[in-house]
Design an enzyme around this catalytic site. Sequence first.
Site, short mmCIF file in Angstrom:
data_model
loop_
_atom_site.label_atom_id
_atom_site.label_comp_id
_atom_site.label_asym_id
_atom_site.label_seq_id
_atom_site.Cartn_x
_atom_site.Cartn_y
_atom_site.Cartn_z
N LEU A 1 0.84 -1.10 0.01
CA LEU A 1 -0.04 0.17 0.02
C LEU A 1 0.92 1.29 0.14
CD1 LEU A 1 -2.75 -0.80 2.81
CD2 LEU A 1 -2.95 -0.86 0.35
N ASP A 2 0.54 2.32 -0.55
CA ASP A 2 1.19 3.43 -0.65
C ASP A 2 1.31 4.00 0.78
OD1 ASP A 2 1.04 3.52 -3.34
OD2 ASP A 2 -0.65 4.91 -3.29
N ARG A 3 2.41 4.66 1.09
CA ARG A 3 2.87 5.03 2.42
C ARG A 3 1.73 5.86 2.78
NH1 ARG A 3 8.76 6.76 4.90
NH2 ARG A 3 8.09 6.37 6.97
#
Length: 233
Positions: A68-70
Amino acid sequence: METKVISTKSNLQVLHEDNHIIVVNKRVGDIVQGDKTGDKPLSDIVKEYIKDKYNKQGEVFLGVVHRLDRPTTGIVVFARTSKALERLNKMFSNRETSKVYWAVVKNCPPHHADQLTHYLVRNTKNNTSKAFLKEVPNSKKAVLDYKIIQTLHNFYVLEIVLHTGRHHQIRSQLAAIGCPIKGDLKYGFDRSNLDGGIHLHARSLALVHPVSKQNMIFTAPLPNDNIWKFVNS
């Protein structure tokens, strides 16, 4: 006030664990796998959690299956055995899992529910993807379904089902229809969130257990902040 809380082995939000997989609820500041920042990744934190809980000697095996994106929150699955890793990798690659995301946007989408098809071009220099309505050179087709599931005072809550898994797909496709996600400066939202995150949450994931073959669905509780707390969960 929204404050960033980073996951540690002591406060890790574990949604499910067995001998072959562990499922966690990722926080805003967590990075799933190590990168150039040098910050400790969630994968290492999960290893520490397993090592402590089960008093494991030596190196703990943990396979990263997806990311997942940060600035995004929600469900992340890790493999605890090589057998599970191989089978989960195949499942995710073949799109045999079902992912549902929730997003908070300020502008009302053009339709209550719709399917979006764009062609995304990734820019590695600034780590963004741009959405085009027609195929262009080096583009990849991106498809998602969205629907409005709740209207808040100033925002709209969308449920999103992905049909493809492209870089920043939800963020770029919603921005392309004039609905950037709350806090997402990279895709046109006007203000950042205090915790540095964006209001995009990997809400649920359905899959077949890689070893037991049982049908499983995991749901990640919403983050505790001033917007999500008004969303019916």
